[in-house]
Design a protein around this motif. Structure first.
Motif, PDB file in Angstrom:
ATOM      1  N   ALA A  30      -1.088  -0.886  12.049  1.00 15.45           N
ATOM      2  CA  ALA A  30       0.289  -0.998  11.536  1.00 15.45           C
ATOM      3  C   ALA A  30       0.633  -2.452  11.224  1.00 15.45           C
ATOM      4  O   ALA A  30       1.295  -2.736  10.220  1.00 15.45           O
ATOM      5  CB  ALA A  30       1.273  -0.427  12.547  1.00 15.45           C
ATOM      6  N   SER A  31       0.185  -3.378  12.052  1.00 16.24           N
ATOM      7  CA  SER A  31       0.454  -4.798  11.824  1.00 16.24           C
ATOM      8  C   SER A  31      -0.247  -5.304  10.563  1.00 16.24           C
ATOM      9  O   SER A  31       0.334  -6.062   9.778  1.00 16.24           O
ATOM     10  CB  SER A  31       0.001  -5.627  13.024  1.00 16.24           C
ATOM     11  N   ILE A  33      -1.159  -3.502   7.945  1.00 22.27           N
ATOM     12  CA  ILE A  33      -0.500  -2.895   6.791  1.00 22.27           C
ATOM     13  C   ILE A  33       0.824  -3.589   6.498  1.00 22.27           C
ATOM     14  O   ILE A  33       1.134  -3.899   5.337  1.00 22.27           O
ATOM     15  CB  ILE A  33      -0.304  -1.383   7.015  1.00 22.27           C
ATOM     16  N   ALA A  34       1.608  -3.877   7.532  1.00 23.41           N
ATOM     17  CA  ALA A  34       2.892  -4.559   7.343  1.00 23.41           C
ATOM     18  C   ALA A  34       2.673  -5.969   6.784  1.00 23.41           C
ATOM     19  O   ALA A  34       3.419  -6.414   5.903  1.00 23.41           O
ATOM     20  CB  ALA A  34       3.651  -4.625   8.655  1.00 23.41           C
ATOM     21  N   HIS A  35       1.660  -6.660   7.272  1.00 28.89           N
ATOM     22  CA  HIS A  35       1.366  -8.002   6.772  1.00 28.89           C
ATOM     23  C   HIS A  35       0.999  -7.967   5.291  1.00 28.89           C
ATOM     24  O   HIS A  35       1.494  -8.787   4.505  1.00 28.89           O
ATOM     25  CB  HIS A  35       0.229  -8.622   7.584  1.00 28.89           C
ATOM     26  N   ARG A  36       0.160  -7.029   4.916  1.00 27.49           N
ATOM     27  CA  ARG A  36      -0.239  -6.918   3.505  1.00 27.49           C
ATOM     28  C   ARG A  36       0.958  -6.588   2.617  1.00 27.49           C
ATOM     29  O   ARG A  36       1.086  -7.132   1.515  1.00 27.49           O
ATOM     30  CB  ARG A  36      -1.322  -5.861   3.347  1.00 27.49           C
ATOM     31  N   THR A  37       1.826  -5.706   3.095  1.00 25.70           N
ATOM     32  CA  THR A  37       3.013  -5.335   2.326  1.00 25.70           C
ATOM     33  C   THR A  37       3.925  -6.543   2.122  1.00 25.70           C
ATOM     34  O   THR A  37       4.393  -6.808   1.010  1.00 25.70           O
ATOM     35  CB  THR A  37       3.784  -4.211   3.041  1.00 25.70           C
ATOM     36  N   GLN A  38       4.178  -7.279   3.186  1.00 26.49           N
ATOM     37  CA  GLN A  38       5.043  -8.453   3.096  1.00 26.49           C
ATOM     38  C   GLN A  38       4.410  -9.541   2.224  1.00 26.49           C
ATOM     39  O   GLN A  38       5.111 -10.244   1.486  1.00 26.49           O
ATOM     40  CB  GLN A  38       5.338  -9.009   4.494  1.00 26.49           C
ATOM     41  N   LYS A  41       5.033  -8.522  -1.374  1.00 22.78           N
ATOM     42  CA  LYS A  41       6.436  -8.742  -1.730  1.00 22.78           C
ATOM     43  C   LYS A  41       6.715 -10.229  -1.958  1.00 22.78           C
ATOM     44  O   LYS A  41       7.414 -10.601  -2.902  1.00 22.78           O
ATOM     45  CB  LYS A  41       7.360  -8.206  -0.642  1.00 22.78           C
TER      46      LYS A  41
END
Length: 52
Positions: A30-31, A33-38, A41
């Protein structure tokens, strides 16, 4: 040597190890995936701000 004889608590102990492993792996995924998303963005915002 390591003594792995846990008697009647074997399912509780190994179940706890398994649940902990699943939780840590899930949090790591989850971390990432969140890092890649941010990161995507942020890159989009930077690209947008550089356009004339």
């Amino acid at each position: 040597m390591i003594d792995l004889d846990m008697g009647k608590y074997v399912f509780y102990v190994w179940g706890s190890y398994g649940a902990t492993a699943v939780a840590l792996i899930s949090l790591t995924i989850a971390s990432v995936i969140a890092h890649r998303t941010q990161k995507r963005k942020l890159q989009a915002l930077l690209d947008e701000s550089r356009q004339p």
